[in-house]
Design a protein around this motif. Sequence first.
Motif, PDB file in Angstrom:
ATOM      1  N   PHE A 156     -10.197  -7.122   4.155  1.00 36.65           N
ATOM      2  CA  PHE A 156      -9.170  -8.107   3.802  1.00 36.65           C
ATOM      3  C   PHE A 156      -9.083  -9.199   4.863  1.00 36.65           C
ATOM      4  N   ILE A 161      -7.285 -12.458   3.602  1.00 38.82           N
ATOM      5  CA  ILE A 161      -6.216 -11.955   2.740  1.00 38.82           C
ATOM      6  C   ILE A 161      -5.338 -11.025   3.563  1.00 38.82           C
ATOM      7  N   LYS A 162      -4.041 -11.222   3.521  1.00 39.80           N
ATOM      8  CA  LYS A 162      -3.131 -10.358   4.261  1.00 39.80           C
ATOM      9  C   LYS A 162      -3.151  -8.950   3.683  1.00 39.80           C
ATOM     10  N   PHE A 163      -2.950  -7.973   4.580  1.00 38.40           N
ATOM     11  CA  PHE A 163      -2.884  -6.584   4.124  1.00 38.40           C
ATOM     12  C   PHE A 163      -1.564  -5.997   4.626  1.00 38.40           C
ATOM     13  N   SER A 166       3.675  -6.023   0.883  1.00 41.62           N
ATOM     14  CA  SER A 166       3.773  -6.800  -0.355  1.00 41.62           C
ATOM     15  C   SER A 166       2.417  -6.920  -1.046  1.00 41.62           C
ATOM     16  N   GLN A 167       1.341  -7.103  -0.271  1.00 44.47           N
ATOM     17  CA  GLN A 167       0.004  -7.190  -0.865  1.00 44.47           C
ATOM     18  C   GLN A 167      -0.431  -5.832  -1.430  1.00 44.47           C
ATOM     19  N   THR A 170       1.240  -5.581  -4.695  1.00 41.16           N
ATOM     20  CA  THR A 170       0.642  -6.497  -5.668  1.00 41.16           C
ATOM     21  C   THR A 170      -0.683  -5.952  -6.194  1.00 41.16           C
ATOM     22  N   ARG A 318     -11.244 -10.253  -5.833  1.00 40.83           N
ATOM     23  CA  ARG A 318     -10.564 -11.018  -4.777  1.00 40.83           C
ATOM     24  C   ARG A 318     -11.382 -11.049  -3.489  1.00 40.83           C
TER      25      ARG A 318
END
Length: 432
Positions: A156, A161-163, A166-167, A170, A318
Motif C-alpha cells: 500500500f 495508498i494509506k493503510f 478507514s481504508q 473501505t 487498486r
Amino acid sequence: MFKESIHLELKKEYVKDILKTVIAFANTSGGKIYIGIDDDGKVLGVQRLDTDILKLSNSIRDSIKPDITLFASILVEKIDGKDVIVVDVQKGASSPYYLTDKGIRPSGVYVRQGASSVPATDAAILKMIRDTDGDNFEELRSLNQNLDFDFLKKEFEDANIKFEHSQMRTFNIIDEYGLYTNLGLLLSEQCPHTIKAAVFEGSTKEIFKDRFEFSGSLLKQMKDVYSFLNRYNRTNSEITGLKRTDTREYPEIALREALLNSIVHKEYSYSSSTLISVFDDKIEIVTIGGLTKGLSEDDIMLGVSILRNRNLANIFYRLKLIEAYGTGIPKIIESYNEYNVKPKIEISSNAFKITLPNTLKEKSISKLEKNLSDKEYLIVNMLKENEYIKRTDIEKNLSISSSMAIKLLRNMVENSIIEKLGKGKNVIYRLK
C-alpha cells in the motif's frame, strides 16, 4: 421458586465465568442471569452491589467481541427484601460472540444447551458466521483474529495508498464491528492457503526434479511465484547480422495473467493449494473453483467476468496488478497469436486448469522438421505425442524392418535430433 433452564442461570455471586453464560445466551436465544441466588433457588442477595455491577459491566464491554452491550442490560431487583443483580441478555445480531482472549474457536464461543453453557463446535461456529455474514467467503469473519499485515502495508505504501482503519474498512479487510474478515486473513502473513509448485523432467510427471511451496500473504505469494516461474522462462537469442533477437519460452504476459487468474478467482472456502507443474514443454496451473454461476467457457474467452472474490480483485485493481476485470484470459490467448502452439483451458465443476505451451520448443522442432526425411518426420511426430518411444513402436507405426528402424534411430541420435536412454531391452528414445 427459581430453577435453571435454557433461558435462566443462577449465580450466588459474581464470578468471571458469568461471561460464558452471557455469550451463550447471545449466541442462542437469549436469557437472564440472576446474581445473588444459589443453585437451589435460595435468595442470598448481593453484598457489594456497586462494585459487582461495575466489574460486570466492564467485563461485558471489554472481554466479549463483537460489542454486545446493546443486547445486554444490567438491572437490580428486590427479591425477598434482598438486592439481586439481573443480567438480561437478548439474542445478538452478530453471532458468534466470543471471549476476546480466546478468539473465534470452541474455547471462546459458547452456546446454551439445556441449563448449561457449553463450548460451540467448529461446525456450529461456521454456521453462525454464515447465518450472520452470508455465504460470501471473503466477507465472512475470520476465525483467526490475530493477524499481521507487514507485506500488505508495504504494498500500500509503494502504491501511495494509506493503510489505516478507514481504508481497511473501505476495502472490507475489517467488518463493521472492527473484526478481520476472511479477506483480511488472505492478505495477512497468517494466510493458511498456499501455492505448491513442482518441476519435472520431460513432458510427464514420471521424473520428478524439485518442489516448492509458497506461503504468506496472497500478495507475497504472487510475487514469489512469479519470480519462480521467471527462472524457468528461459531466453533464446538469435543473431542475424549485427542484430540480436531475444525470445522467451513463455510470453511474460501469459505467465502473469495465468498466475493472477489463479489467485483472484480461486475458491478459498476450500483448503486445497493451487498447483503449478513445470515441464520441459509446458506449464500447468490448476486452481480449485470452477466457473462462477452463470458463466460458460465461451463467456470467459470473450472476456465476460463474474468475480468470485470481488473485494480481493478490487485490492489487486487498486494496486494496479489488474488493469480491467475479465481481460486476463483474452490476453493469454492473444499473447500466443504469433505461435503455432496455443494455451489450453480445461474446466470442471470444481477446478480450473490453464496449460501454457513452451513456444521455443515448438519453434526448435519446426525448424528441425525442415531438414528431416519423411520417416524421420513421422518419428518426431510420434515423440510430440509421447514422451518416450521404443524401436518396436517405430517398426509397428512405420511398417518397417528392425534393421531399418535401427538405422533411422542411429542417424537421428548422431544428428542430435533424439537421444538414447537405457541399455539392452530397456532402451528408449526421446526428443533432445
